[in-house]
Design an enzyme around this catalytic site. Structure first.
Site, PDB file in Angstrom:
ATOM      1  N   LYS A 108      -9.784   0.907  -1.314  1.00 41.71           N
ATOM      2  CA  LYS A 108      -9.858   0.369   0.041  1.00 41.71           C
ATOM      3  C   LYS A 108     -11.209   0.669   0.694  1.00 41.71           C
ATOM      4  O   LYS A 108     -11.651   1.830   0.728  1.00 41.71           O
ATOM      5  CB  LYS A 108      -8.722   0.963   0.871  1.00 41.71           C
ATOM      6  CG  LYS A 108      -8.611   0.436   2.292  1.00 41.71           C
ATOM      7  CD  LYS A 108      -7.440   1.112   2.991  1.00 41.71           C
ATOM      8  CE  LYS A 108      -7.238   0.599   4.399  1.00 41.71           C
ATOM      9  NZ  LYS A 108      -6.150   1.340   5.079  1.00 41.71           N
TER      10      LYS A 108
ATOM     11  N   GLU B 249       0.860  -1.191   0.000  1.00 39.96           N
ATOM     12  CA  GLU B 249       0.000   0.000   0.000  1.00 39.96           C
ATOM     13  C   GLU B 249       0.896   1.241   0.000  1.00 39.96           C
ATOM     14  O   GLU B 249       2.044   1.202   0.458  1.00 39.96           O
ATOM     15  CB  GLU B 249      -0.832  -0.054   1.286  1.00 39.96           C
ATOM     16  CG  GLU B 249      -1.686   1.149   1.591  1.00 39.96           C
ATOM     17  CD  GLU B 249      -2.289   1.067   3.001  1.00 39.96           C
ATOM     18  OE1 GLU B 249      -3.327   1.706   3.208  1.00 39.96           O
ATOM     19  OE2 GLU B 249      -1.720   0.376   3.880  1.00 39.96           O
TER      20      GLU B 249
ATOM     21  N   CYS C 141      -4.438  -3.421   3.782  1.00 39.08           N
ATOM     22  CA  CYS C 141      -4.070  -3.096   5.158  1.00 39.08           C
ATOM     23  C   CYS C 141      -5.175  -3.387   6.176  1.00 39.08           C
ATOM     24  O   CYS C 141      -5.418  -4.533   6.525  1.00 39.08           O
ATOM     25  CB  CYS C 141      -3.613  -1.645   5.229  1.00 39.08           C
ATOM     26  SG  CYS C 141      -2.517  -1.287   6.638  1.00 39.08           S
TER      27      CYS C 141
END
Length: 264
Positions: free
Chosen positions: A106, A40, A142
């Protein structure tokens, strides 16, 4: 399927980060990998002005990543920032290769441990899978790693591999949480979990300040039955791992959690 995990440290300079991607993608290709996964925030590290550096998916940074993928002959996954709404950005994974040209925004934003990602980032709304070498792969970013439903959704959509790109937040016990969660998500979904983090800045002597999540290292590959196949340390490293995808079907015979799920 041979996959490379590029545990690197992105910088404040997107052009420098393109060089890091190119060099590691070449090394991965030379090692026989057909897919190389970067962390990321590969375009620019957290702790910098994300809005000023955000670019659209047809902008120069993403275009050059696609060009690198074509020229090297490898599929690249790398984190970048694209324009969001109301001055915010989207935390985007770019997937570029001969078989796939797509992206994932995300969904779960990191509003935890004293950091508020939602102040600067617009959340995504849709899970994304892509095809590679005849297999379906799901992607996550993440903080998504803490939410099993996303990984199960990918598995129910045919994924045999879940790829996670991260810039994991530092702190006491955080590296252990990272590994534990990767193992748990593999068991939840009976998929391989390939989780790639930014290296730990402290491992190369960089001093840490603020609450921006900059990485702890320990990128990891976990089998569908929760066994660690390979894991990096804290410092920058390129891991190349061959996944025996027949293990997914075998795991699902032994542990049919997807088939046994009951909606409560």
């Amino acid at each position: 399927m041979k996959i490379a995990l590029a545990q690197v440290l992105s910088t404040s300079d997107p052009q420098r980060n393109l060089v890091i991607v190119r060099d590691h993608a070449k090394q991965a290709k030379e090692a026989g990998a057909s897919l190389v996964v970067f962390p990321e925030a590969m375009q620019i590290a957290f702790g910098n002005d994300l809005a000023r550096n955000a670019q659209p998916l047809d902008g120069p940074w993403a275009t050059l990543i696609r060009q690198q993928a074509r020229e090297i002959g490898i599929t690249i996954i790398a984190g970048m920032f694209t324009p969001g709404v109301e001055g915010r950005v989207r935390n985007t994974l770019l997937i570029a290769g001969a078989e796939a040209d797509t992206h994932y925004d995300k969904i779960h934003l990191y509003d935890a441990f004293g950091y508020a990602e939602s102040d600067a980032v617009t959340p995504g709304s849709a899970p994304v899978q892509f095809e590679h070498e005849g297999q379906i792969l799901g992607v996550a970013t993440c903080y998504d790693l803490r939410f099993p439903k996303l990984f199960i959704r990918h598995a129910n959509s045919g994924a045999t591999v879940n790829v996670v790109c991260a810039s994991w937040g530092q702190g006491e016990g955080k590296a252990e949480q990272w590994t534990t969660l990767a193992k748990a998500r593999a068991l939840d979904s009976t998929t391989f979990v390939v989780a790639v983090d930014q290296a730990d800045p402290a491992s190369v002597g960089q001093k840490l300040s603020g609450t921006a999540p900059l990485g702890v290292g320990h990128s990891v590959v976990v089998s569908p039955l929760g066994q660690i196949i390979a894991q990096a340390g804290a410092e920058p490293e390129l891991l190349v791992v061959n996944l025996d995808l027949a293990l997914v079907e075998e795991a699902r015979r032994q542990l049919p959690v997807l088939a046994n799920t009951v909606d409560l």
